[in-house]
Write a protein that holds these residues in place. Structure first.
Motif, PDB file in Angstrom:
ATOM      1  N   PRO A   1      -1.469  -2.978   9.908  1.00 51.85           N
ATOM      2  CA  PRO A   1      -2.432  -3.763   9.121  1.00 51.85           C
ATOM      3  C   PRO A   1      -3.806  -3.884   9.772  1.00 51.85           C
ATOM      4  N   ARG A   2      -3.900  -3.575  11.062  1.00 50.76           N
ATOM      5  CA  ARG A   2      -5.186  -3.695  11.766  1.00 50.76           C
ATOM      6  C   ARG A   2      -6.028  -2.425  11.685  1.00 50.76           C
ATOM      7  N   ALA A   3      -5.437  -1.326  11.219  1.00 54.91           N
ATOM      8  CA  ALA A   3      -6.202  -0.087  11.065  1.00 54.91           C
ATOM      9  C   ALA A   3      -7.160  -0.216   9.882  1.00 54.91           C
ATOM     10  N   ALA A   4      -8.354   0.352  10.030  1.00 56.29           N
ATOM     11  CA  ALA A   4      -9.347   0.273   8.954  1.00 56.29           C
ATOM     12  C   ALA A   4      -8.994   1.187   7.790  1.00 56.29           C
ATOM     13  N   ALA A   5      -8.236   2.252   8.073  1.00 55.83           N
ATOM     14  CA  ALA A   5      -7.807   3.195   7.041  1.00 55.83           C
ATOM     15  C   ALA A   5      -6.573   3.916   7.547  1.00 55.83           C
ATOM     16  N   MET A   6      -5.804   4.472   6.619  1.00 56.32           N
ATOM     17  CA  MET A   6      -4.581   5.169   7.004  1.00 56.32           C
ATOM     18  C   MET A   6      -4.367   6.369   6.102  1.00 56.32           C
ATOM     19  N   THR A   7      -3.946   7.480   6.713  1.00 59.14           N
ATOM     20  CA  THR A   7      -3.613   8.689   5.976  1.00 59.14           C
ATOM     21  C   THR A   7      -2.253   9.185   6.441  1.00 59.14           C
ATOM     22  N   THR A   8      -1.621  10.021   5.609  1.00 60.32           N
ATOM     23  CA  THR A   8      -0.354  10.641   5.996  1.00 60.32           C
ATOM     24  C   THR A   8      -0.177  11.950   5.236  1.00 60.32           C
TER      25      THR A   8
END
Length: 374
Positions: free
Chosen positions: A151-158
């Motif tokens: 939840p602390r990441a500004a963005a997430m990809t996978t």
């Protein structure tokens, strides 16, 4: 131009997904890469991280920490994490890309006020959930890291939609999909010999991938079909087992692997890329690997088991066949029906698919995220 740090606890020069990030950004931003191995041939600053061998006593201490759920203590005392802290502590960046959950806590600590983009190569909490010891020790640990830090990441990809959906469901994070597709190789399909249809599988000799099922499959195919394995020998004992299992069938060969950038060129000589991956764990069930896109970029027909992520794209582009089950005979059944005309047709379909399933397109999604983060 931004200063960007890419962190990955992997051998950078042989990690396809990380190297695509490097290639995408090296001439656009000032890029620093921290990871294992030698410096890749790229326009970047490279910081080599150490991962010293671990003795039995240390492994026992770490296992105790994991059993006692002392996850924070375990993570921050890992030698590779401590070494990275030491090498990077005085540096500042405009953006950090953390590859996999193993790099995210460190990235967030180093970030200060800069945003961190998390790229998940797998669904970490269930990566090897077919193994009891892993479920006892590392599954809860990875879940805890995800719960605390995602939840602390500004963005997430996978890498695919099934994994993105699971991260969103379990951790309430937004996750965008960037496929593991290489750059468009701009190749042409090779011609097909009706008397010799050449199957190929490439990758690493990893036991959990159960590569022997493709050797078993050959028992059910007629003499028109050959199978070449182009494997990196990551497990010498397993590689020896595969060679022994294939020894009785002269149609099966093991050929030397080539450098990552040459894979599609080498594959282009073949006709059908095959992958039968039994869904023994969550990540295998939702696999959408580099090799699937490399088959397409090599302009091959593709033959796979009913892995949902691969099957969805294969059916969308009509570039191959999908078995009804993960049984070797089921894959043989759909391959046996192929003739030269069918294989040529699938190769032409891959040629069309390759113009869309490439990193020129996928990479734009990453660039857009980087621009959005400021």
């Amino acid at each position: 131009m931004k200063s960007v740090l890419i962190i990955s606890f992997s051998v950078i020069h042989s990690d396809p997904r990380v190297m695509r990030q490097v290639r995408l950004l090296e001439n656009v931003h000032r890029v620093t890469v921290a990871g294992y191995g030698r410096a890749p041939d790229a326009n970047i600053e490279f910081i080599a991280l150490n991962k010293p061998p671990t003795g039995l006593l240390q492994k026992g201490i770490w296992a105790g920490k994991l059993l006692l759920r002392a996850f924070e203590s375990y993570y921050w005392r890992l030698p590779q994490v401590r070494h990275a802290q030491h090498r990077l502590a005085q540096r500042s960046f405009d953006l950090i890309i953390a590859n996999d959950i193993s790099a995210l806590p460190l990235a967030l600590e180093l970030a200060g006020n800069c945003p961190v983009l998390m790229d998940a190569h797998e669904y970490s909490p269930k990566e090897f959930d077919d193994k009891l010891l892993w479920r006892l020790l590392f599954g809860p640990y990875h879940h805890d890291l995800c719960r605390r830090y995602l939840p602390r990441a500004a963005a997430m990809t996978t890498v695919c939609q099934g994994i993105a959906d699971e991260y969103e469901r379990e951790y309430r994070v937004q996750c965008k999909v960037i496929h593991n597709a290489p750059l468009d190789q701009k190749r042409s399909p090779s011609t097909v010999d009706a008397e010799c249809i050449r199957l190929v599988h490439h990758g690493s000799a990893i036991r959990s991938r159960h590569l022997g099922v493709m050797i078993d499959m050959m028992k059910y195919l007629d003499a028109r079909f050959t199978l070449d394995f182009m494997l990196v020998e990551t497990d010498a004992a397993y590689m020896a087992e595969l060679r022994a299992a294939a020894q009785a069938d002269s149609r099966i060969r093991f050929i030397e692997p080539v450098a990552m950038q040459d894979i599609c060129q080498r594959l282009n000589e073949f006709d059908v890329g095959i992958y039968l991956l039994p869904p023994v764990n969550f990540n295998h069930e939702h696999a959408l690997p580099n090799k699937f896109f490399e088959f397409i970029q090599a302009r091959l027909a593709v033959a796979i088991g009913p892995s949902p992520e691969m099957a969805t794209l294969l059916r969308q582009y009509q570039c191959g066949v999908v078995a009804e089950s993960f049984d070797p005979q089921a894959l043989a059944t759909v391959i046996q029906k192929l003739d030269a005309a069918a294989v040529s047709g699938f190769k032409q379909a891959s040629n069309i698919a390759a113009q869309e399933l490439n990193y020129e397109r996928s990479g734009q999604l990453l660039l857009a995220e980087i621009e959005r983060l400021g």
